[in-house]
Structures are given as C-alpha cells and as structure tokens.
Design an enzyme around this catalytic site. Structure first.
Site, mmCIF file in Angstrom:
data_model
loop_
_atom_site.group_PDB
_atom_site.id
_atom_site.type_symbol
_atom_site.label_atom_id
_atom_site.label_comp_id
_atom_site.label_asym_id
_atom_site.label_seq_id
_atom_site.Cartn_x
_atom_site.Cartn_y
_atom_site.Cartn_z
ATOM 1 N N HIS A 490 -5.531 -1.233 1.029
ATOM 2 C CA HIS A 490 -5.523 -1.687 -0.500
ATOM 3 C C HIS A 490 -6.696 -2.625 -0.848
ATOM 4 C CE1 HIS A 490 -4.489 -0.989 -4.521
ATOM 5 N NE2 HIS A 490 -3.324 -1.052 -4.502
ATOM 6 N N ASP A 494 -8.930 1.723 -4.006
ATOM 7 C CA ASP A 494 -7.950 1.789 -4.655
ATOM 8 C C ASP A 494 -7.341 3.127 -5.023
ATOM 9 O OD1 ASP A 494 -9.450 3.465 -6.774
ATOM 10 O OD2 ASP A 494 -11.089 1.981 -6.112
#
Length: 520
Positions: A490, A494
């Site tokens: 992350h 995204d």
C-alpha cells in the site's frame, strides 16, 4: 647466495650417493629417495602442491551454506569439474565442482556443518596421487645399532605356539572368535548415504543416522519408506514393553497415564527451508499490506481446457512438452497480460539506490524509488516435501501457454526432488500462490520482499447462478467459480489500481479466447 645454494646441492647429492652405497651393501635397506631430490640440481623453490578450494559466492547475498553430503573423501582422485559436495543455502541446494585435477587432501567441514562463503572447504594436491606418507616411506631412516640388534632378535625368535593340552572346546571357541573378527563388514551401495533434502530432513527429525539404513532405491539410495521402516523396527521393542504389562490391577493404562501427566514441551530446530521462510516473512511483514478479493467465473476456461487436453492427448500433438494442461498456466498468462497495462504491479521499491545516487550530489534524502521492470518473472509458490518454495518462471510475456506449462512442470519436478538451483528461485517480480489445490476458498497472501503484489488462488467450486445470455436471465445454470485474493504494497499501490488490474485478469480468465488475440 650462489655459494650457499651450491653447497646445499652438493650436500644433497652426497646423501643420495651415500644411500646408494648402503643399497649396494645390503639388500634389506630401501632405496634412499627423498621428496627433495627435485631440488638437488637447482636452487629454485618448488611450486605449492596443495591448493585450497574456496567456497564460491552462489549469489543472492548468501554468506553461508550447509554441507549436505560429500562426494569425495581424503585420498580420492578428482578431475576438473568433478562434483565435490552438495550444499544447501537459504535458496536451494547446489553441487560444488572441483576447479583443479588432483588428489583430495583434507575436508574442512563435515556433513551437516555450515561452510562460510569465500573460505577454504577442501584442499586438493594438484601434483598427482603421491601422498606425503608414501614419499616419507621411501626415505631410509638411520636406525641406531642397538635398535637394529633388538629387531634382529625379535625377528629370529621362534613364535610361541599354544600348549598341546588345549581342549577341543577351547579350540572351537578360538576358531569361532577368529571367524567373527575376520568377517568382512557389510558393504552398502555406493549411494547408500545419498538422499534428497526431504529425506535428510526426515532423518534429522527422527534422530537417525542415514548411513546405518539399507536403502531400497536405485544403487542403494535411501528413501523415506526406508527411514520409517528403520524407525519402526528400532522403536518396536520399546513400544511393546509397556503394553505387555497387565492392567487388571487397576493401574492406569499408558494413554491414561499420558493424559494425566504434566505437559511436555520438546524443542525442535528449524529446517533450512523453515529458516529461509522465517527470515523472508519477517522482512515481508514490514510492508503495509491491503487485501482485495473477487470471484472469477471459470466456466469458459474449464471448457477450453477440456478441448485443448483432448487435442494434446492425441499422439504427436504434444510437441514434446506437456500432455495435459492445468488451469495455472492460463492464470499466469492472464497476470502477465495485465502487467503490460499496469506495470506498477511489476515494480519494486528501492531505497538504497536512491540514497547512493544522492550521495554523488551530497544530498542524501533516503527518498524511495519505484523501479519498473520490463520482464515478467512470475514466481509460483509450491508445496514440496522440504516445505514452501517459490521458483520463478522467467520472461512469461514471451511464452505461450504450452511454454509456461512446460516450465512449470520442470520447476515442479526439481522442487519435489530438492534440486532447484539458485537461478531457478531468483529474480521474481510478482508471485502467484495456488492454495486451491489443497483447500481453502479465501486467503490473505503475504507480499514477497522486493515485490509489490501477490495473487492467491482459492479452490474451485460449483455454484448455481443466473444465466448471462440475453433473454434467459431468469434461467439458473451451473457455474465454476474461484476466488482470487490479491495483496499489494500500500506504500506504492492504491486500491483502485489493484482493482483495475484484477479486473483485467478476471475478464481474460472468464473469456480465455482473448488470449488468442495477444499471442506473441
């Protein structure tokens, strides 16, 4: 300097001539040759005969590896590129070959010990088969006269015979003892101590010396069944003794006594594969993960795979590669096709290279860099007898379905045999883990270090669903559904990007004929 060298040569020649004179005087004295005779007529120092062989760097930052087995022993003759030993690192097992031709003089490590990269692990005499003790035996020692007289007395003394009054029973006992001592030891096969890493790990866990087991494999190679049979025969008397005790007196049975006793904890050392997984997963869990899951309809892929397998089953159409396709090559190809559209999933996060580049400008900010990679090297997690291994299929973008299936079969065979090379497990850019062949619908895989995404495949199941054919939306049909579970880093990926990439993979798997339009 010239006079010192010349006098040394004269003294050595005098020793040789004096030895020849003794040889002519008495035939009982050996010829007084010396290993230093090569220096009798020149003053140059001879070259070093024994060469230490250093354990070479096998890549991937490995600093030590375990000696699994030796193929040679001291005194054995080896040729150049002859196998010396097998070592196992954090990545795979590798055979180390000889750089020189000669005679093995010394093994620096025993089987099971850890060898350091760049340090000597074997010494080889490159001059030939001659040994130091053999050369030393050719030199005639100067024995004092008193010792020579004692030797002559002992040799001329008559041997002591047993008394004539010895009984027949004693003679039979002596003969029996002599036959027992002179019986030759049992000769094992030349591969009796050779086994796969999985078999050696099993022998270590069961505390069994693999050299004591009679192997039933090829040329006496030890198999898993041989170890279990050996352990069963060894532990049979110990397990039968408690069960023979009567329980009519009201005493506790062994199972009841075990249940009533205190908790016992037995520490067990990690295997090399478990140590590798421990280190890799500890580093991987420092990456912030997020999970994305979706259902994929495999109905069309099931039909396509069935048609292709019927074609491949015909004689002469397998192209010498594979005779049956699984679903995994199609999934791997679909993942590769999605990476062309979303190359960020094929990248890696690099902090060190950015720091090194900034050092040249005297402005070290430790700013991370996203390194994009052109080739799709897809790792495939495999369950092997040694544990979890992740070999890599290189450059998937240039391979077709048959090529991917052939490479997958090759890596699977090497993984089961414990023969994966370091290059087979290096260079991965994204990983696919198929847990569905064992069980489980959903999973949360862990992103591998130096990668940013991983795909976990659940088991396939048959479910009822509404038809998607126009005009038949109310009709219930059978569907083959599989869950895809994605995890990504992350820090650079995204949720929207991963969802779009997963949608590309889902559409290709649900309509596998699309792959035909993208053949390379």
């Amino acid at each position: 300097m010239f006079w010192s060298h010349s006098s040394r040569a004269v003294r050595q020649q005098w020793r040789v001539y004096r030895g020849l004179g003794r040889r002519a005087a008495g035939p009982s004295l050996p010829l007084p040759l010396s290993p230093s005779m090569a220096r009798a007529f020149h003053a140059a120092r001879p070259l070093l005969a024994v060469k230490p062989v250093l354990l070479a760097d096998i890549g991937e930052g490995i600093v030590e590896c375990e000696i699994i087995q030796w193929f040679v022993e001291p005194g054995a003759r080896v040729e150049e590129f002859s196998p010396l030993c097998e070592v196992q690192s954090d990545k795979a097992s590798v055979e180390i070959t000889s750089r020189f031709a000669g005679v093995v003089q010394k093994l620096h490590y025993d089987a099971g010990e850890m060898a350091k990269v760049g340090k000597p692990f074997v010494d080889i005499d490159i001059q030939g088969d001659a040994k130091e003790e053999d050369l030393g035996a050719l030199v005639a020692p100067e024995t004092p006269p008193q010792q020579q007289e004692s030797k002559s007395k002992t040799t001329t003394q008559a041997p002591v015979r047993p008394p004539a009054e010895e009984t027949a029973a004693a003679q039979v006992a002596i003969l029996t003892e002599h036959e027992t001592q002179s019986a030759p030891p049992k000769v094992k096969g030349k591969h009796a101590s050779l086994a796969t890493p999985a078999v050696r790990h099993l022998s270590k866990e069961l505390n069994v010396d693999i050299s004591e087991i009679d192997g039933t494999g090829r040329d006496g190679r030890v198999l898993k069944e041989d170890i279990h049979k050996f352990v069963g025969g060894r532990d049979a008397p110990a397990t039968q003794a408690p069960s023979a005790a009567p329980s009519a007196t009201g005493a506790l049975t062994p199972s009841e006594a075990l249940a009533a006793g205190p908790q016992q904890e037995t520490p067990v050392a990690l295997t090399r594969t478990q140590e590798m997984m421990f280190k890799a997963m500890t580093r991987s869990l420092t990456i912030p993960h997020f999970l994305y899951a979706d259902e994929v309809d495999f109905t069309s892929l099931v039909e396509l795979r069935g048609r292709l397998n019927r074609v491949l089953s015909k004689a002469g159409l397998s192209d010498g590669q594979v005779s049956k396709l699984s679903y995994l090559p199609f999934i791997i190809k679909a993942v590769s096709m999605s990476l062309y559209k979303y190359p960020v999933l094929n990248a890696r996060v690099d902090v060190d290279s950015a720091s090194a580049a900034n050092n040249n400008n005297n402005n070290n900010t430790n700013k991370p860099t996203l390194v994009l990679r052109s080739q799709h090297n897809i790792g495939v997690a495999m369950d092997t007898p040694s544990g979890l291994l992740v070999p890599v299929i290189k450059n998937v973008g240039s391979l077709n379905i048959l090529g991917i299936a052939a490479e997958l079969a090759r890596l699977q065979a090497l993984a089961v045999a414990g023969r994966l090379a370091p290059q087979d497990m290096a260079g991965g850019t994204i990983t696919v883990s198929n847990i569905g062949n064992i069980g489980g619908t959903y999973l949360s895989p862990v992103v591998v270090e130096r990668e940013v995404a991983i795909l976990g495949i659940g088991r396939m199941r048959t479910v009822p669903a509404f038809s998607t054919v126009p005009g038949e939306e109310d009709r219930v049909v059978r569907r083959q559904v599989t869950n895809f579970s994605w995890c990504a880093d992350h820090r650079v990926v995204d949720g929207a990007t991963l969802a779009r990439a997963a949608e590309v993979v889902r559409s290709i798997v649900e309509e596998p004929d699309v792959m035909v339009m993208h053949l390379r």
